[in-house]
Design an enzyme around this catalytic site. Structure first.
Site, PDB file in Angstrom:
ATOM      1  N   CYS B 131       0.811  -1.223   0.000  1.00  0.00           N
ATOM      2  CA  CYS B 131       0.000   0.000   0.000  1.00  0.00           C
ATOM      3  C   CYS B 131       0.844   1.273   0.000  1.00  0.00           C
ATOM      4  CB  CYS B 131      -0.984  -0.008   1.158  1.00  0.00           C
ATOM      5  SG  CYS B 131      -0.291  -0.569   2.716  1.00  0.00           S
ATOM      6  N   HIS B 421      52.439   3.709  32.167  1.00  0.00           N
ATOM      7  CA  HIS B 421      52.363   4.782  33.156  1.00  0.00           C
ATOM      8  C   HIS B 421      52.968   4.290  34.444  1.00  0.00           C
ATOM      9  CE1 HIS B 421      48.751   4.665  30.727  1.00  0.00           C
ATOM     10  NE2 HIS B 421      48.824   5.974  30.698  1.00  0.00           N
ATOM     11  N   THR B 456      54.857  14.420  35.043  1.00  0.00           N
ATOM     12  CA  THR B 456      53.769  15.391  35.073  1.00  0.00           C
ATOM     13  C   THR B 456      53.343  15.538  36.522  1.00  0.00           C
ATOM     14  OG1 THR B 456      53.076  14.552  32.962  1.00  0.00           O
ATOM     15  CG2 THR B 456      51.484  15.884  34.149  1.00  0.00           C
ATOM     16  N   THR B 497      43.596   2.011  33.569  1.00  0.00           N
ATOM     17  CA  THR B 497      43.929   2.440  32.213  1.00  0.00           C
ATOM     18  C   THR B 497      42.702   2.360  31.310  1.00  0.00           C
ATOM     19  OG1 THR B 497      44.466   0.226  31.477  1.00  0.00           O
ATOM     20  CG2 THR B 497      46.265   1.489  32.431  1.00  0.00           C
TER      21      THR B 497
END
Ligand code: SF4
Ligand code: SF4
Lengths: 128, 508
Positions: B131, B421, B456, B497
């Site tokens: 349709c 790290h 850091t 991590t």
């Protein structure tokens, strides 16, 4: 005139600024200051008749002068006076009037772009 | 004392006395609620704020050959079309599907453009049926040639809403606007004494069928909004936190873009500024007294958005009078405030509604059913699976570096343990900094030997009690690959991590 001053730690202790005000016909307004043992950065506004001479004096004394000629513009059609930008302006260049219309004072603006990045309808921007 | 019918008679005769909520506050203060109730027929309210829970039902009409749209995009913004064949619901906060546009032009902007009469590109896809054979459509539409464009907002007009500040040391971008670090600003969103639901705090006059001002058109309250609550703490009769909300409906074809605006909260996304104003019939003295509420009497909490949890800590309790002065004291510092919703437009809306009533263009309605005034609380969504906290992560052996370690030793440790790290700690295991393999490579290349020079020092950390999802967002936001886990005594407990997290999330 508005400008960023940068200077080394040696100068921090000198009384250049007080000499400046004493010897030249200027008004000196510190808008922001960030002074550490490694030296400093200061945002100032100078007005008065001897701005040029005062700037030369500072350069001679080892202060680096970086004039700001940015102005803030606001599209009044786009702005919905929401006020989101007001509290972000570090130099209080954005204020409301009596009827809560938000107005910017482009003479005070230092072009930091805090307001432009935060406006929900992108109605405010900084140009040179 | 008075009925809505009587008030409507007076509106018809041009005799109705209409004042804004701000004027009513002054009036009651001066003459008392009894006299004000006798004199005033209607109090108008207004608000113009970012209301994310908004959207519009659109009916596009049938094409030839016909299509049963299953995916619909308007100027690149997806509208939900899982209803019949040519209906869609366009949500205000839906971002653009084009990544380069993204949050800058979303559902709310399409709504504004439609109201402004602009042409909008319609792109629809379908699977095709007997349709409805067509499978794709690309055409232009305007508001005018839509059959219906009905704004239907599931949750508007929060009764009250906490203001926001940010205690962390980074800028946060939220639906409450940009929040500067270290409580550098406060943003609040309510119109205070002009706000609709603060002027009828027990819903004595409003409910389903109440005619209102909606974006410049005459719209209706169709029921309580989603997240509707009544069982909340009140002061001076009004809630001090979020409570009542409204579901609103209005005909977009009659709206005025002056009172509705598409917007984008930076890095949060699109939202719609909705202008709404509700008339409150002053039927008796009690209702009059309620509409006299002042900014000073409406309490508002300032909460810390620095804590991304459902229950954010309350920093201070204040009121709208203080917030509207432009500055507030927090921990001994003067902090600037921003309204976020337009106080100017709120008043314009209250005045516009007053004008309509004064001119006989707007009549009041009695609600078919009043909004509930008790028994509603908001249920949280409990996440079935227990939340994983950082401390639940299976810790590997803790590998640490000390400030006096030689760079080549540190490099060796990293290679041997296959890690990238290394937290640097003092003798008490307190964190001093972090070194990455990149830092080490850099040190070697530049002939640096001192670990403290290459590490850091400003380290982004994870606390043991934080949910892992929060850490995932932090890793993403800061573009880092790992962060040290710190306990209550500030001692390093391990590392988390990005791989740990994706393994965990992937396991769902
Ligand atoms: S944030 Fe934008 S829209 Fe809001 S008051 Fe400032 S300039 Fe106007
Ligand atoms: S750019 Fe905006 S926020 Fe920055 S100083 Fe100018 S007006 Fe203030």
């Amino acid at each position: 005139m508005k400008a960023w001053l940068t200077f080394s730690p040696k100068i921090v202790s000198n009384s250049i600024i007080s000499n400046l005000i004493k010897n030249y016909d200027i008004d000196f307004n510190i808008l922001r200051a960030d002074i550490t043992p490694e030296g400093g950065k200061m945002l100032i506004e100078i007005s008065g008749t001897q701005q040029k001479q005062a700037a030369e004096f500072m350069e001679k004394e080892g202060i680096h002068l970086n004039p700001i000629n940015k102005v803030v513009k606001k599209d009044e059609e786009k702005c919905i006076d929401c006020g989101a930008c007001i509290s972000l302006c570090p130099v209080k260049a954005i204020n409301t009037t009596e009827d809560w219309t938000v107005e910017v004072d482009d003479l005070k603006c230092v072009g930091c772009n805090f307001c432009t990045k935060s406006c929900p309808t992108r109605a405010i921007w900084v140009t040179e | 004392m008075k009925t809505v019918e009587e008030i409507n008679e007076r509106i018809k005769d041009g005799d109705a006395v209409v004042v804004t909520a701000a004027e009513m506050t002054a009036l009651v203060k001066e003459n008392g609620a009894k006299k004000a109730a006798e004199e005033v027929d209607v109090v108008t309210t207004g608000t113009f704020g970012a209301m994310c829970s908004s959207g519009a039902f659109l009916n596009f009409g049938h094409s030839d050959p016909p299509i049963k749209m299953s995916r619909t995009y308007l100027n690149g913004v997806e509208a939900y079309s899982g209803l019949a064949s040519v209906d869609a619901y366009l949500g205000a906060t839906q971002p653009n599907r084009k990544p380069d546009i993204g949050l800058e032009y979303g559902g709310s902007h399409v709504i504004e453009d439609l109201i402004n009469g602009k042409e909008i590109e319609l792109h629809a896809e379908a699977y095709g049926t007997d349709c409805y054979p067509l499978t794709v459509i690309k055409t232009q539409i305007t508001l005018e040639n839509l059959n219906q464009a009905v704004m239907l907002n599931p949750r508007n007009c929060y009764q009250n809403y906490a203001s926001a500040t940010n205690s962390t040391d980074e800028t946060l971008y939220t639906y409450m606007g940009t929040l500067l670090p270290n409580m550098g600003n406060v943003s609040y969103s309510s119109a205070g004494e002009l706000s609709p639901l603060l002027n009828d705090p027990y819903f004595q006059t409003m409910g389903t069928g109440t005619r209102i001002f909606l974006c410049g058109a005459q719209g209706y309250i169709i029921g309580e909004g989603t997240q509707f609550a009544t069982e909340v703490e009140r002061k001076n009769g009004v809630p001090i936190t979020t409570a009542g909300t409204l579901m609103l409906k209005g005909n977009m074809k009659e709206m005025d873009a002056e009172y509705v605006r598409g917007a984008t909260m930076p890095k949060y996304g699109p939202t719609l500024y909705v202008g709404a104003g509700i008339p409150i019939p002053i039927l008796n003295q009690e209702i009059a007294q309620r509409t006299a509420i002042s900014d000073e009497e409406i309490v508002c909490q300032i909460v810390d958005y620095g804590v991304p949890r459902r229950n954010r800590p309350i920093v201070k309790e204040t009121n709208y009078h203080e917030l509207k002065t432009g500055a507030i004291e927090l921990n001994g510092m003067e902090v600037p405030t921003s309204p976020l919703s337009s106080q100017k437009k709120a008043l314009e809306i209250a005045l516009k509604l007053k004008e309509w009533i004064d001119k006989g263009e707007f009549y009041l309605t009695s609600p078919v059913e009043k909004l509930p005034s008790k028994g509603y609380t908001v249920k949280p969504l409990e996440i079935q699976k227990p939340r994983t906290l950082v401390k639940d992560l299976k810790g590997e052996t803790l590998i640490l570096a000390h400030p006096n370690d030689a760079i080549n030793e540190v490099a060796k440790k990293m290679v041997q343990n296959n890690i990238n790290h290394l937290p640097v700690v003092d003798d008490n295991n307190k964190l001093l900094g972090i070194v990455t393999s990149w830092d080490v490579a850099n040190a070697v290349a530049r002939d640096k030997n001192n670990l403290t020079d290459v590490m850091t020092k400003k380290v982004i950390i994870a606390r043991e009690e934080e949910p892992v999802d929060v850490i995932a967002r932090r890793i993403d936001k800061n573009k880092i690959s790992g962060l040290p886990i710190i306990d209550k005594k500030n001692q390093v407990k391990g590392m988390v991590t990005a791989e740990d997290i994706s393994r965990l999330m992937g396991g769902d």
